[in-house]
Design a protein around this motif. Sequence first.
Motif, short mmCIF file in Angstrom:
data_model
loop_
_atom_site.label_atom_id
_atom_site.label_comp_id
_atom_site.label_asym_id
_atom_site.label_seq_id
_atom_site.Cartn_x
_atom_site.Cartn_y
_atom_site.Cartn_z
N LEU A 1 -8.46 20.79 -10.71
CA LEU A 1 -9.04 19.90 -9.71
C LEU A 1 -9.54 18.61 -10.35
N LEU A 2 -10.14 18.74 -11.54
CA LEU A 2 -10.63 17.57 -12.28
C LEU A 2 -9.47 16.64 -12.65
N ALA A 3 -8.36 17.21 -13.08
CA ALA A 3 -7.19 16.40 -13.43
C ALA A 3 -6.62 15.69 -12.21
N ILE A 4 -6.63 16.37 -11.06
CA ILE A 4 -6.07 15.78 -9.84
C ILE A 4 -6.90 14.58 -9.38
N VAL A 5 -8.23 14.74 -9.33
CA VAL A 5 -9.07 13.65 -8.81
C VAL A 5 -9.10 12.47 -9.77
N THR A 6 -9.07 12.72 -11.07
CA THR A 6 -9.06 11.60 -12.03
C THR A 6 -7.69 10.93 -12.06
N GLY A 7 -6.64 11.71 -11.79
CA GLY A 7 -5.31 11.12 -11.73
C GLY A 7 -5.09 10.33 -10.45
N PHE A 8 -5.75 10.73 -9.37
CA PHE A 8 -5.57 10.04 -8.09
C PHE A 8 -6.32 8.71 -8.03
N LEU A 9 -7.39 8.58 -8.83
CA LEU A 9 -8.23 7.39 -8.76
C LEU A 9 -7.44 6.09 -8.97
N PRO A 10 -6.65 5.93 -10.04
CA PRO A 10 -5.89 4.68 -10.20
C PRO A 10 -4.85 4.49 -9.10
N LEU A 11 -4.24 5.59 -8.62
CA LEU A 11 -3.26 5.49 -7.55
C LEU A 11 -3.91 4.97 -6.27
N ALA A 12 -5.12 5.45 -5.98
CA ALA A 12 -5.84 4.99 -4.79
C ALA A 12 -6.16 3.50 -4.88
N MET A 13 -6.48 3.02 -6.08
CA MET A 13 -6.77 1.59 -6.25
C MET A 13 -5.50 0.76 -6.02
N ILE A 14 -4.37 1.26 -6.53
CA ILE A 14 -3.11 0.54 -6.33
C ILE A 14 -2.76 0.45 -4.84
N LEU A 15 -2.94 1.57 -4.13
CA LEU A 15 -2.68 1.58 -2.70
C LEU A 15 -3.63 0.66 -1.95
N GLY A 16 -4.88 0.61 -2.44
CA GLY A 16 -5.86 -0.30 -1.84
C GLY A 16 -5.47 -1.75 -2.04
N ILE A 17 -5.04 -2.10 -3.25
CA ILE A 17 -4.59 -3.47 -3.54
C ILE A 17 -3.36 -3.82 -2.70
N ARG A 18 -2.47 -2.84 -2.54
CA ARG A 18 -1.26 -3.07 -1.73
C ARG A 18 -1.64 -3.39 -0.28
N LYS A 19 -2.64 -2.69 0.23
CA LYS A 19 -3.07 -2.94 1.60
C LYS A 19 -3.75 -4.30 1.72
N ILE A 20 -4.53 -4.65 0.69
CA ILE A 20 -5.17 -5.97 0.67
C ILE A 20 -4.11 -7.07 0.68
N TRP A 21 -3.03 -6.86 -0.11
CA TRP A 21 -1.94 -7.83 -0.17
C TRP A 21 -1.28 -8.01 1.19
N LYS A 22 -1.11 -6.89 1.88
CA LYS A 22 -0.47 -6.95 3.20
C LYS A 22 -1.35 -7.65 4.23
N THR A 23 -2.64 -7.35 4.21
CA THR A 23 -3.56 -7.94 5.19
C THR A 23 -4.00 -9.33 4.79
N LYS A 24 -3.72 -9.71 3.52
CA LYS A 24 -4.08 -11.03 2.99
C LYS A 24 -5.57 -11.33 3.20
N THR A 25 -6.39 -10.31 2.89
CA THR A 25 -7.84 -10.50 2.99
C THR A 25 -8.44 -10.46 1.59
N LEU A 26 -9.14 -11.51 1.21
CA LEU A 26 -9.80 -11.58 -0.09
C LEU A 26 -11.30 -11.54 0.12
N THR A 27 -11.89 -10.39 -0.18
CA THR A 27 -13.33 -10.20 0.01
C THR A 27 -13.91 -9.57 -1.25
N ILE A 28 -15.19 -9.23 -1.18
CA ILE A 28 -15.83 -8.55 -2.30
C ILE A 28 -15.19 -7.19 -2.52
N ASP A 29 -14.61 -6.61 -1.44
CA ASP A 29 -13.91 -5.33 -1.58
C ASP A 29 -12.70 -5.49 -2.51
#
Length: 600
Positions: free
Chosen positions: A546-574
Amino acid sequence: MIKSTILILLLFVSNISVAQNSETLDEKLKKAVTNENLTGAVWSTISDDIVTTGAIGLKNADTKEILEKNDRVLIGSVTKTLIATGILRLASQEKLDIETPVYKILPDIPFINPWREDNPVTIRDLLNHTSGIEDSRFWQVFSTESTPSTPLEHIFSKNPSVLKVRNISGTRFSYSNMGYSFLGLIIEKIAQESYETYLDKNLLIPLGMENSTFQFTTQKGVNIDPHLAMGHFDDGTTQENIPMFLRPAGQFTTTARDIGLFARFLMSDGTINGKVFIDKGLLKQMGNPTSTESYKNGLKSGYQFGLSYRDRYGVVGKFHRGNTIGYRATFYLFPEQKKGFFISYNADSEAANYEKFNTIFINHLGITKHEKQKTNGNLASSFKEFDGYYKMNPIRFKMFAYLDLLFNSIKVELENNKLVIKSIQKEDYDLLPLGDNLFRKKDRVKASHVFYKNDNTPMISDGLVTYEKISSFYLGLMWISLILGLVGMMIILFRGFYLLFQKQLFKRNQTITLPFLSIIGLLIPLPFLLNQSFLNLGDFTFANVLLAIVTGFLPLAMILGIRKIWKTKTLTIDTAGTLFILQWTLVLIYWGVFPLRLWY
């Protein structure tokens, strides 16, 4: 009247002093065990070939059984001194040559060695912790999967990457439990039987150590030894001995008297009943390193053949300490004076001051104090190039390389004709110049550090730890990365909880939903890890997966978050927070921290 009062007071103080000085060694040790909140200890001293033994405290805190001086204990890494002696015995019998490359004896277990052609790993390198391989992995130490008969090959065949050589073998000390486990395997190859059986017959019995064994023993279950003291932790809880993967590096059961006999032999001429048992030349090399970069640049301290040179308390000796689950031990020799001592505590405490006991023994034995080597008042101007930041190279544990870079790097500063060593984790200390490139810490009697260059890179070594100079810009970038990563965590957590309370976190266009949930997800393994024994930290368990899964998912979640930011073209503190975390997790992936696989 005044004179009489003063005389009475002087007599009173004198009587107190005499009473204190007349305390026996046993009384002083008992007092120290009580003050340090330890469970018990067995000890022996060696002086002019006379072995004296004793015991203090409890054998088992649960049963309140008293520890006797003939009870057996575990000694952890002091086992390495015995393994090394076994190798020297084979060398003295000409059954092996310590200069032999290991691959010639064990061709099926190769090192990943870029320097193999000119600098293969030799038996000497394994003996001296200069092989270049790391210390150990979590799964090799914190595991309940090992058995008393698990083949030693498993230590290396499960994951061949553990045998990666990180620097030219023979040049730098880096403590390695795996290296000494390799020596056990070499003994088995030559003897054609288990190293435990061979050394019990061919090393312990000739030395008169009849109450000791390399075989696995414990207090419960199979292989029960009723005379084996129970191990203990800080809170007084007991811990029976369990099998280990790296057993040649720390599995040995003995008594205080047997270790006293062993110490007496190591300070002899190497003969038993007039016959050579270990070549005197090899015996005298123990604790006297001769192959490392630091030695070749003038520093005499270091480690060789199972013992290290040690300069403490105003005396110089040969030394090894050990600890294993529930136990700690210290082994100290002063060959020139034919004196030494051993103590094993059946308590592994993080709070106790074990150094206190060394002082008691040294004072009791009357070990000759050395005068401090005089300093040279002039520090050469050329030492200005040594000013700066340094990282450890090599480091003991691959998994902690990133943390070692950040928190175990040091800074060297020139100050008032001396060098000042600064670090985050330890107190600053001064190095006083002795001439040439040698320096001495204030509390040492001889040279303790050497400064030199390797391929034009400034280096520092105390014989046991080597540092190489690094760019302050690079180290600064690593710190900025860490700080930005932590700031990013706080931003996403704050914003995530705010949006959650505003019931906006799970809206379709929300960009930090996954980053926020991935950070919260890091908490998921905690209850499972807390309910899991620390002995299973390196096993393939639900909590560790479980520890390996959550630590491995963290960078993937950030990449998906950046991808969504790119699509919405919103630049905020987030956006900033997500980017800060992403760059940090990529750094952690580069350093092999993420995903955190403790069983690998």
